[in-house]
Scaffold this motif. Structure first.
Motif, PDB file in Angstrom:
ATOM      1  N   LYS A 107      -9.235  -7.902  15.248  1.00  0.00           N
ATOM      2  CA  LYS A 107      -8.747  -8.948  16.155  1.00  0.00           C
ATOM      3  C   LYS A 107      -7.790  -9.926  15.458  1.00  0.00           C
ATOM      4  O   LYS A 107      -6.932 -10.546  16.088  1.00  0.00           O
ATOM      5  N   VAL A 108      -7.925 -10.038  14.144  1.00  0.00           N
ATOM      6  CA  VAL A 108      -7.169 -11.063  13.417  1.00  0.00           C
ATOM      7  C   VAL A 108      -5.713 -10.652  13.187  1.00  0.00           C
ATOM      8  O   VAL A 108      -4.820 -11.492  13.183  1.00  0.00           O
ATOM      9  N   ARG A 109      -5.475  -9.369  13.042  1.00  0.00           N
ATOM     10  CA  ARG A 109      -4.110  -8.927  12.694  1.00  0.00           C
ATOM     11  C   ARG A 109      -3.132  -9.149  13.852  1.00  0.00           C
ATOM     12  O   ARG A 109      -3.366  -8.724  14.981  1.00  0.00           O
ATOM     13  N   THR A 110      -2.029  -9.800  13.533  1.00  0.00           N
ATOM     14  CA  THR A 110      -1.027 -10.089  14.554  1.00  0.00           C
ATOM     15  C   THR A 110       0.195  -9.184  14.413  1.00  0.00           C
ATOM     16  O   THR A 110       0.707  -8.670  15.407  1.00  0.00           O
ATOM     17  N   SER A 111       0.638  -8.959  13.182  1.00  0.00           N
ATOM     18  CA  SER A 111       1.899  -8.253  12.957  1.00  0.00           C
ATOM     19  C   SER A 111       1.889  -6.856  13.588  1.00  0.00           C
ATOM     20  O   SER A 111       1.022  -6.022  13.292  1.00  0.00           O
ATOM     21  N   GLY A 112       2.822  -6.615  14.459  1.00  0.00           N
ATOM     22  CA  GLY A 112       2.988  -5.302  15.082  1.00  0.00           C
ATOM     23  C   GLY A 112       1.896  -4.926  16.060  1.00  0.00           C
ATOM     24  O   GLY A 112       1.852  -3.799  16.564  1.00  0.00           O
ATOM     25  N   ARG A 113       1.032  -5.855  16.334  1.00  0.00           N
ATOM     26  CA  ARG A 113      -0.158  -5.574  17.143  1.00  0.00           C
ATOM     27  C   ARG A 113       0.179  -4.916  18.477  1.00  0.00           C
ATOM     28  O   ARG A 113      -0.460  -3.963  18.904  1.00  0.00           O
ATOM     29  N   GLU A 114       1.200  -5.443  19.143  1.00  0.00           N
ATOM     30  CA  GLU A 114       1.476  -4.993  20.510  1.00  0.00           C
ATOM     31  C   GLU A 114       2.003  -3.566  20.562  1.00  0.00           C
ATOM     32  O   GLU A 114       2.024  -2.948  21.623  1.00  0.00           O
ATOM     33  N   ASP A 115       2.440  -3.046  19.432  1.00  0.00           N
ATOM     34  CA  ASP A 115       2.928  -1.659  19.418  1.00  0.00           C
ATOM     35  C   ASP A 115       1.823  -0.659  19.088  1.00  0.00           C
ATOM     36  O   ASP A 115       2.052   0.551  19.130  1.00  0.00           O
ATOM     37  N   LEU A 116       0.670  -1.178  18.734  1.00  0.00           N
ATOM     38  CA  LEU A 116      -0.424  -0.272  18.371  1.00  0.00           C
ATOM     39  C   LEU A 116      -1.166   0.188  19.623  1.00  0.00           C
ATOM     40  O   LEU A 116      -1.424  -0.614  20.527  1.00  0.00           O
ATOM     41  N   PRO A 117      -1.532   1.461  19.679  1.00  0.00           N
ATOM     42  CA  PRO A 117      -2.315   1.892  20.837  1.00  0.00           C
ATOM     43  C   PRO A 117      -3.728   1.297  20.799  1.00  0.00           C
ATOM     44  O   PRO A 117      -4.209   0.902  19.731  1.00  0.00           O
ATOM     45  N   PHE A 118      -4.332   1.239  21.966  1.00  0.00           N
ATOM     46  CA  PHE A 118      -5.744   0.862  22.010  1.00  0.00           C
ATOM     47  C   PHE A 118      -6.584   2.062  21.584  1.00  0.00           C
ATOM     48  O   PHE A 118      -6.187   3.222  21.758  1.00  0.00           O
ATOM     49  N   VAL A 119      -7.752   1.764  21.030  1.00  0.00           N
ATOM     50  CA  VAL A 119      -8.716   2.807  20.698  1.00  0.00           C
ATOM     51  C   VAL A 119     -10.027   2.459  21.385  1.00  0.00           C
ATOM     52  O   VAL A 119     -10.506   1.325  21.266  1.00  0.00           O
ATOM     53  N   LEU A 120     -10.579   3.430  22.096  1.00  0.00           N
ATOM     54  CA  LEU A 120     -11.858   3.187  22.777  1.00  0.00           C
ATOM     55  C   LEU A 120     -12.943   4.047  22.147  1.00  0.00           C
ATOM     56  O   LEU A 120     -12.735   5.250  21.936  1.00  0.00           O
ATOM     57  N   ARG A 121     -14.064   3.432  21.828  1.00  0.00           N
ATOM     58  CA  ARG A 121     -15.253   4.172  21.394  1.00  0.00           C
ATOM     59  C   ARG A 121     -16.021   4.570  22.641  1.00  0.00           C
ATOM     60  O   ARG A 121     -16.322   3.722  23.483  1.00  0.00           O
ATOM     61  N   VAL A 122     -16.353   5.846  22.713  1.00  0.00           N
ATOM     62  CA  VAL A 122     -16.996   6.343  23.925  1.00  0.00           C
ATOM     63  C   VAL A 122     -18.221   7.163  23.540  1.00  0.00           C
ATOM     64  O   VAL A 122     -18.151   8.014  22.646  1.00  0.00           O
TER      65      VAL A 122
END
Ligand SMILES: Cc1cc2nc3c(=O)[nH]c(=O)nc-3n(C[C@H](O)[C@H](O)[C@H](O)COP(=O)(O)OP(=O)(O)OC[C@H]3O[C@@H](n4cnc5c(N)ncnc54)[C@H](O)[C@@H]3O)c2cc1C
Length: 500
Positions: free
Chosen positions: A119-134
């Motif tokens: 949650k803390v990392r800001t740099s480039g965050r918006e270009d990273l895909p989401f990952v869901l644990r299922v």
């Protein structure tokens, strides 16, 4: 947003999650719905016996309807009002069949994050895909990537506790086998559990009222059933809602039926009652609390807690959310829906803008988007996901457009028509009455708090102790022993022995 092969993942195949999938498909996006249950609409299936208060016209999403009609589906009559079960069978199951390549069942999402970023990392965050644990069948863990996430997982799975201060009351967890949260099927599968028992219902919303009405029906054939209704509201009338003034007649009718239940004495009301503790006493429960400022307790066989729901935000712990401090809805939505300030009728339709969080492309929609506010309507949820789908596809004009007209509703504008005098045991009594006139006349509250007094036989002793008075439930309530002069007469009638 970066386009790519990753799907937009929707958490939950309830009506709003499925509608989101329909909107996304309609815009050429690739949705993937992850559903914890073995079938879609797992939450609604748990209240399938309950009649809804909105007719079909407010239950069907437009994009979903388009898909269904193209496949030859005929919509149910717009003004008929379905039960939860009918909503599933006649609308959600056919819709899910069409969407099945995009739905994965038995897939419980336990966490969402960004790839390689906490949650803390800001740099480039918006270009990273989401990952869901299922978690899948047999506890198998899976990891799914998404370009955007819509959390439509509802709140049914995290009911509010009975304890008045928002925490489970001491003893509440230990008494779990005698407590049901939600709306048990009192007239069907759960009948034997409640027939002939003392059943205490806590809560004052529509879920509580639904339960009470069904218990009232059960009591008609099982007259030994006792119904006790506890609520935090100062006055029971506030629970009846808009009644005839409600533009959703089914919802208004619920309030009116609850009023009749109370006025007839079929349900005994203790209000305001704040539950402080629940203690086991053999096979019974003792509910201990504060009734109108005085210590009180009562003994019951069964307890039904219908005090609303709250969102489970644990899956989004690594997501940057901006939440309303007390409702736990999206921050911008809070002032629009705050039940402290708004009636349901004044909640405006809203969309992606109000539902946005600092975490780009992450939305909470549907029932869960309202957090703890109890005023959600399906039609609003459908408008939410229409707007979110447009925003995710870059159609900002469509996203900001409002395409929903909600019915006016007076459900939260309680018309405080006082109960009949006989039922208003706990309300201030306008003029002092003497014990002689107050206790032994048909107009007097008698026995436990609030059932209307039946005419006593001439010569019956004060309080009808030799008459077949209803078996009392309240054991130490000071409902009728308050210091006011007006309550003095009733006090004599309300000091009753403890029993279930
Ligand atoms: C008794 C009752 C009557 C109502 N009547 C009306 C009415 O008449 N009209 C109206 O407009 N509204 C009504 N509502 C309010 C609201 O419309 C419904 O609650 C509706 O079901 C909300 O839809 P939803 O899709 O947001 O959530 P839900 O229907 O609760 O669906 C959520 C789905 O998400 C799944 N899920 C949960 N957690 C996870 C997870 N971690 N991973 C994967 N899947 C998950 C669940 O299994 C479920 O299938 C009523 C609500 C209740 C409780």
């Amino acid at each position: 947003m970066k386009s790519g092969p990753l799907p937009v993942v929707i958490i939950g195949a309830g009506p709003v999650g499925l509608a989101a999938a329909a909107h996304l498909l309609g815009r050429g996006a690739e949705p993937l719905v992850l559903e914890a249950g073995p079938a879609v609409a797992r939450n609604i299936r748990q209240w399938s016996h309950v009649g809804m208060f909105t007719p079909w016209r407010y239950c069907i999403d437009r994009a979903a309807e388009q898909l269904l009609r193209a496949a030859g589906w005929t919509p149910p009559p717009a003004d008929d009002v379905p039960t939860g079960g009918e909503l599933v069978a006649r609308y959600l199951e056919p819709l899910a069949a069409l969407l099945s390549p995009h739905i994965r069942l038995n897939a419980r999402v336990t966490a969402v994050t960004r790839r390689n970023a906490d949650k803390v990392r800001t740099s480039g965050r918006e270009d990273l895909p989401f990952v869901l644990r299922v978690v899948g069948p047999g506890g198998k863990l899976d990891r799914i990537e998404a370009r955007a996430v819509i959390d439509a997982s509802g709140t049914w799975g995290s009911p509010n506790p009975a304890g008045a201060d928002g925490l489970p009351a001491p003893g509440e967890a230990e008494a779990a086998d005698r407590i049901v949260s939600g709306i048990p099927d009192v007239l069907g599968a759960d009948r034997a559990r409640y027939a002939g028992k003392t059943v205490t219902v806590a809560g004052s919303g529509h879920s509580a009222i639904n339960v009470l009405i069904e218990l009232g029906t059960l009591r008609e054939t099982e007259p030994a059933t006792r119904i006790v209704w506890l609520m935090r509201k100062e006055r029971v009338e506030a629970a009846f809602g808009g009644e005839a003034a409600d533009a959703l007649p089914e919802r208004g009718a619920l309030g009116s039926r609850a009023r009749r239940l109370v006025e007839s004495g079929a349900a005994e009301v203790l209000t305001p009652f704040r539950i402080a503790e629940i203690a086991r006493e053999g096979s019974h429960l003792r509910i201990i609390g504060d009734h109108g400022g005085h210590p009180a307790s009562l003994v019951t066989n069964e307890m039904i807690v219908a005090t609303g729901f709250r969102p489970d935000l644990s899956i989004s712990r690594e997501i940057r959310l901006s939440l309303d401090p007390w409702l736990e809805s999206a921050a911008a939505l809070g002032p629009l829906i705050d039940p402290n300030l708004h009636s349901c009728g004044t909640v405006r339709p809203h969309g992606a803008r109000e539902l946005a969080h600092p975490e780009r492309d992450y939305f909470i929609a549907g029932m869960k988007s309202y957090g703890r506010a109890p005023t959600f309507l399906l039609a609003t949820g459908h408008e939410q996901v229409r707007s979110i789908a447009a925003a995710l596809m870059g159609d900002h004009e469509a996203a900001s457009r409002v395409e929903l007209e909600l019915p006016e509703t007076g459900v939260c504008n309680a018309i405080l028509t006082p109960l009949s005098a006989a039922a208003a045991c706990c309300a201030p009594v306008p003029a002092p009455t003497t014990a002689a006139s107050g206790c032994c006349t048909p107009a007097t509250p008698q026995g436990v708090c609030c059932p209307p007094k039946q005419a006593l036989p001439v010569g019956a002793p004060c309080c009808g102790s030799s008459a077949p008075a209803p078996e009392p439930v309240v054991i130490a309530s000071s409902c009728c022993t308050g210091p006011s002069a007006g309550k003095a007469a009733a006090a004599a009638c309300c000091a009753v022995p403890e029993t279930v």
